[in-house]
Scaffold this active site. Sequence first.
Site, PDB file in Angstrom:
ATOM      1  N   HIS A 185     -11.201 -40.134  -7.550  1.00 29.02           N
ATOM      2  CA  HIS A 185     -11.299 -38.849  -7.053  1.00 29.02           C
ATOM      3  C   HIS A 185     -10.839 -38.087  -5.599  1.00 29.02           C
ATOM      4  O   HIS A 185     -10.602 -39.207  -4.711  1.00 29.02           O
ATOM      5  CB  HIS A 185     -12.552 -38.112  -7.377  1.00 29.02           C
ATOM      6  CG  HIS A 185     -13.823 -38.807  -6.470  1.00 29.02           C
ATOM      7  ND1 HIS A 185     -13.973 -38.876  -5.185  1.00 29.02           N
ATOM      8  CD2 HIS A 185     -14.603 -39.836  -6.985  1.00 29.02           C
ATOM      9  CE1 HIS A 185     -14.977 -39.648  -4.686  1.00 29.02           C
ATOM     10  NE2 HIS A 185     -15.196 -40.059  -5.576  1.00 29.02           N
TER      11      HIS A 185
HETATM   12  P1  TYD Z   1     -19.231 -40.768  -7.427  1.00 26.23           P
HETATM   13  O1  TYD Z   1     -18.887 -40.057  -6.184  1.00 26.23           O
HETATM   14  O2  TYD Z   1     -18.352 -40.237  -8.672  1.00 26.23           O
HETATM   15  O3  TYD Z   1     -19.081 -42.322  -7.400  1.00 26.23           O
HETATM   16  P2  TYD Z   1     -17.785 -43.346  -7.145  1.00 26.23           P
HETATM   17  O4  TYD Z   1     -16.614 -42.724  -6.405  1.00 26.23           O
HETATM   18  O5  TYD Z   1     -18.400 -44.216  -6.198  1.00 26.23           O
HETATM   19  O6  TYD Z   1     -17.410 -44.037  -8.395  1.00 26.23           O
HETATM   20  O7  TYD Z   1     -20.681 -40.604  -8.193  1.00 26.23           O
HETATM   21  C1  TYD Z   1     -21.196 -41.243  -9.087  1.00 26.23           C
HETATM   22  C2  TYD Z   1     -22.348 -40.511  -9.537  1.00 26.23           C
HETATM   23  O8  TYD Z   1     -23.539 -40.293  -8.769  1.00 26.23           O
HETATM   24  C3  TYD Z   1     -22.190 -39.037  -9.967  1.00 26.23           C
HETATM   25  O9  TYD Z   1     -22.767 -38.727 -11.267  1.00 26.23           O
HETATM   26  C4  TYD Z   1     -22.555 -38.078  -8.911  1.00 26.23           C
HETATM   27  C5  TYD Z   1     -23.904 -38.965  -8.314  1.00 26.23           C
HETATM   28  N1  TYD Z   1     -24.039 -38.733  -6.847  1.00 26.23           N
HETATM   29  C6  TYD Z   1     -24.997 -38.090  -6.537  1.00 26.23           C
HETATM   30  O10 TYD Z   1     -25.908 -37.546  -7.255  1.00 26.23           O
HETATM   31  N2  TYD Z   1     -25.336 -38.096  -5.144  1.00 26.23           N
HETATM   32  C7  TYD Z   1     -24.146 -38.523  -4.184  1.00 26.23           C
HETATM   33  O11 TYD Z   1     -24.582 -38.252  -3.172  1.00 26.23           O
HETATM   34  C8  TYD Z   1     -23.067 -39.562  -4.800  1.00 26.23           C
HETATM   35  C9  TYD Z   1     -22.318 -39.978  -3.797  1.00 26.23           C
HETATM   36  C10 TYD Z   1     -22.958 -39.620  -6.093  1.00 26.23           C
END
Ligand code: TYD
Length: 140
Positions: free
Chosen positions: A57
């Site tokens: 992302h």
């Molecule tokens: P995401 O940022 O997509 O993870 P990565 O980039 O590490 O693969 O987040 C994964 C899940 O966690 C998504 O459902 C959103 C949640 N999340 C939160 O609720 N708060 C946060 O601060 C973060 C970073 C993620």
Amino acid sequence: MKLINNTVFDCSIIDVSKIHNEAGNITVVENGYNIPFEVKRVYYLYDIPGGEVRGGHAHYELQQFIIAASGSFDVILDDGKNKKRVTLNRPNLALHIVPGLWRELDNFSSGSICLVLASHQYDEGDYIREYTKFKQYRNE
Ligand code: TYD
């Protein structure tokens, strides 16, 4: 600042240094001292299964410091034109990711911990989660 002008070359590895003594090391990251933005949120990834890919992302506004607090992993940065793969493997080295870049994380070593210091609180509206949408945004 026009965030979509940022490139992978605006991301740098910053040595946040360490305090060493015989009993071990301490690394300190402090607002206004050795980080180029105010930290509003801290989170960490751990228990990452072998072969897993995280990220996938971009963010419109968010800046991050990414640190391999334990073990190692790679961060692949993409500005829509250029790609750069960065290996993080020392707890005193932080990768500064500027806004507007697509990123993926892979090659996690067993037991690794990815520590993230972020410039904003969590906001799903700040995410671009589709690569085609990211390319469109960068070409605007
Ligand atoms: P995401 O940022 O997509 O993870 P990565 O980039 O590490 O693969 O987040 C994964 C899940 O966690 C998504 O459902 C959103 C949640 N999340 C939160 O609720 N708060 C946060 O601060 C973060 C970073 C993620």
